[in-house]
Structure formats: structure tokens, C-alpha cells
Design a protein around this motif. Structure first.
Motif, PDB file in Angstrom:
ATOM      1  N   SER A  78      33.366  58.571   7.181  1.00 15.46           N
ATOM      2  CA  SER A  78      32.811  59.893   7.533  1.00 15.46           C
ATOM      3  C   SER A  78      31.477  59.861   7.392  1.00 15.46           C
ATOM      4  N   GLU A  79      30.976  59.038   6.436  1.00 18.18           N
ATOM      5  CA  GLU A  79      29.270  58.970   6.513  1.00 18.18           C
ATOM      6  C   GLU A  79      29.026  57.732   5.763  1.00 18.18           C
ATOM      7  N   VAL A  80      27.740  57.390   5.722  1.00 21.92           N
ATOM      8  CA  VAL A  80      27.115  56.410   4.976  1.00 21.92           C
ATOM      9  C   VAL A  80      26.191  56.815   4.280  1.00 21.92           C
ATOM     10  N   PHE A  93      23.123  57.726   6.840  1.00 24.94           N
ATOM     11  CA  PHE A  93      22.601  56.953   8.275  1.00 24.94           C
ATOM     12  C   PHE A  93      23.723  57.343   8.987  1.00 24.94           C
ATOM     13  N   PRO A  94      23.129  57.703  10.377  1.00 24.26           N
ATOM     14  CA  PRO A  94      24.110  57.860  11.302  1.00 24.26           C
ATOM     15  C   PRO A  94      25.257  57.202  11.956  1.00 24.26           C
ATOM     16  N   ASP A 111      19.016  54.042  21.905  1.00 27.07           N
ATOM     17  CA  ASP A 111      17.842  54.323  21.413  1.00 27.07           C
ATOM     18  C   ASP A 111      17.592  53.840  20.015  1.00 27.07           C
ATOM     19  N   ASN A 112      18.493  52.872  19.628  1.00 26.06           N
ATOM     20  CA  ASN A 112      18.528  52.277  18.500  1.00 26.06           C
ATOM     21  C   ASN A 112      18.576  53.257  17.275  1.00 26.06           C
ATOM     22  N   ARG A 113      19.468  53.990  17.136  1.00 28.63           N
ATOM     23  CA  ARG A 113      19.599  55.115  16.169  1.00 28.63           C
ATOM     24  C   ARG A 113      20.569  54.409  14.937  1.00 28.63           C
ATOM     25  N   TYR A 114      21.788  53.764  15.645  1.00 26.76           N
ATOM     26  CA  TYR A 114      23.035  53.363  14.929  1.00 26.76           C
ATOM     27  C   TYR A 114      22.888  51.890  14.216  1.00 26.76           C
ATOM     28  N   VAL A 115      21.938  51.289  14.461  1.00 33.31           N
ATOM     29  CA  VAL A 115      21.926  49.978  13.857  1.00 33.31           C
ATOM     30  C   VAL A 115      21.003  49.655  13.083  1.00 33.31           C
ATOM     31  N   ALA A 174      25.463  65.906   6.195  1.00 37.88           N
ATOM     32  CA  ALA A 174      23.967  65.524   5.972  1.00 37.88           C
ATOM     33  C   ALA A 174      23.046  66.100   7.148  1.00 37.88           C
ATOM     34  N   SER A 175      21.723  66.408   6.354  1.00 39.71           N
ATOM     35  CA  SER A 175      20.980  67.222   6.929  1.00 39.71           C
ATOM     36  C   SER A 175      19.767  66.172   7.276  1.00 39.71           C
TER      37      SER A 175
END
Length: 178
Positions: A78-80, A93-94, A111-115, A174-175
């Protein structure tokens, strides 16, 4: 390919082939994808603990923190939670969207958001991380540091492990994502 990413890729390929299960849909010719059991993901998390749930890399004058291994597990997370140079776990972290047909693939990420996170050179001395399962239970809390002479390869070493006796409460939304 870096050894740890190769190991991760081989593990994901094996698990996709061996552990993918399918639930029969209304027609005998159609099958809907079903996520592998959480125990598979727990085994992956444990197996990758020594080499790093996150990894450090020095590249192009900056420091990169890779969350690739945790993205491979995103369908059951669900989250990191993480923190840099503290144990506060005050950042999130998304996670990329889950694709049940490819549950162990790294998400498409133009967009290199997840790695990875890109930081200033030497900014992160430690990173503390916790994976939170889809039912809200938290994993161990691991603090990693860069490998000695990390250079341009991605790696991490365990500095400390906190095994909470009580599972944390379900996470709050998470905000802050980066």
C-alpha cells in the motif's frame, strides 16, 4: 545488467511463471489474472533484504536512491515509508499502478517517478525503509547505507534492523510523495 538487478529479474521471471494463478471467469475459455499470494511477496522481500530494498548509486555528479525492488512488489504494497539520514519514516515513495497481468514488472515510468530519487552527491548517508502491505501491516524497518566505494554500481548494506513487536497501525494517506 547489474548482478542485483539480474537476480531480481530472474526471481520475477521465475515467480511470474511458477506462481501466477488464474481465476476462471464465466466462460471456460476466459481466465482473469489473479495476484500471487502475499507469501510470495514476503519471500521476495526477505530474499532481497541483504542486497537492499533500496540501493545507492553515484552517477553524473549526483546520488541516486533506487526503489526498483519495492516497485516489483507494488501489487501487494500500500505504501513505502522511508527517511533519509534518520529513522523517522516521514516520507512516502510513490508506487506505480499494479497490472495484475504483469504483477512483477517494473511499472512504465517515462517521468522517472517510480524508480529512483535523485539527490545531491553524498546527501544520503543512510536510508531507513519500511514496506507496508496491502492490509496495512508493516515490514521490518531496515536502515541501509551505501556499499563501500559504491561508485556507479547500485548497492546497499544493512546498517540496522528494527523488528517491531507490534505491527504499526494502518498507514495514513501520504501527502508527500518525493
Amino acid at each position: 545488467m547489474r548482478p542485483s538487478l539480474l537476480r531480481l529479474s530472474l526471481l520475477a521471471a521465475f515467480l511470474s511463471a511458477a506462481a501466477s494463478s488464474y481465476a476462471q471467469d464465466q466462460s471456460e475459455d476466459e481466465f482473469a489474472p489473479k495476484l500471487p499470494e502475499r507469501s510470495i511477496y514476503e519471500a521476495m522481500l526477505e530474499a532481497n533484504k541483504p542486497s537492499g530494498w533500496v540501493q545507492f548509486r553515484n552517477f553524473a555528479g549526483g546520488q541516486y536512491l533506487y526503489f526498483t525492488m519495492l516497485q516489483v512488489m507494488r501489487c501487494r504494497l500500500s505504501e513505502v515509508r522511508y527517511s533519509i539520514n534518520s529513522t523517522a519514516l516521514d516520507q512516502r515513495f510513490p508506487l506505480g499502478p499494479c497490472d495484475p497481468q504483469q504483477p512483477f514488472n517494473v511499472p512504465d515510468d517515462p517521468d522517472n517517478r517510480y524508480v529512483y530519487l535523485k539527490l545531491k552527491a553524498g546527501e544520503a548517508v543512510t536510508v531507513t525503509v519500511q514496506a507496508v502491505w496491502d492490509d496495512g501491516a508493516g515490514s521490518e524497518i531496515i536502515t541501509y547505507r551505501p556499499c563501500d566505494n559504491v561508485g556507479e554500481s547500485a548497492c546497499a548494506r544493512i546498517k540496522a534492523i528494527d523488528r517491531p513487536e507490534v505491527k504499526p497501525d494502518a498507514p495514513k494517506p501520504a501527502s508527500q510523495s518525493r
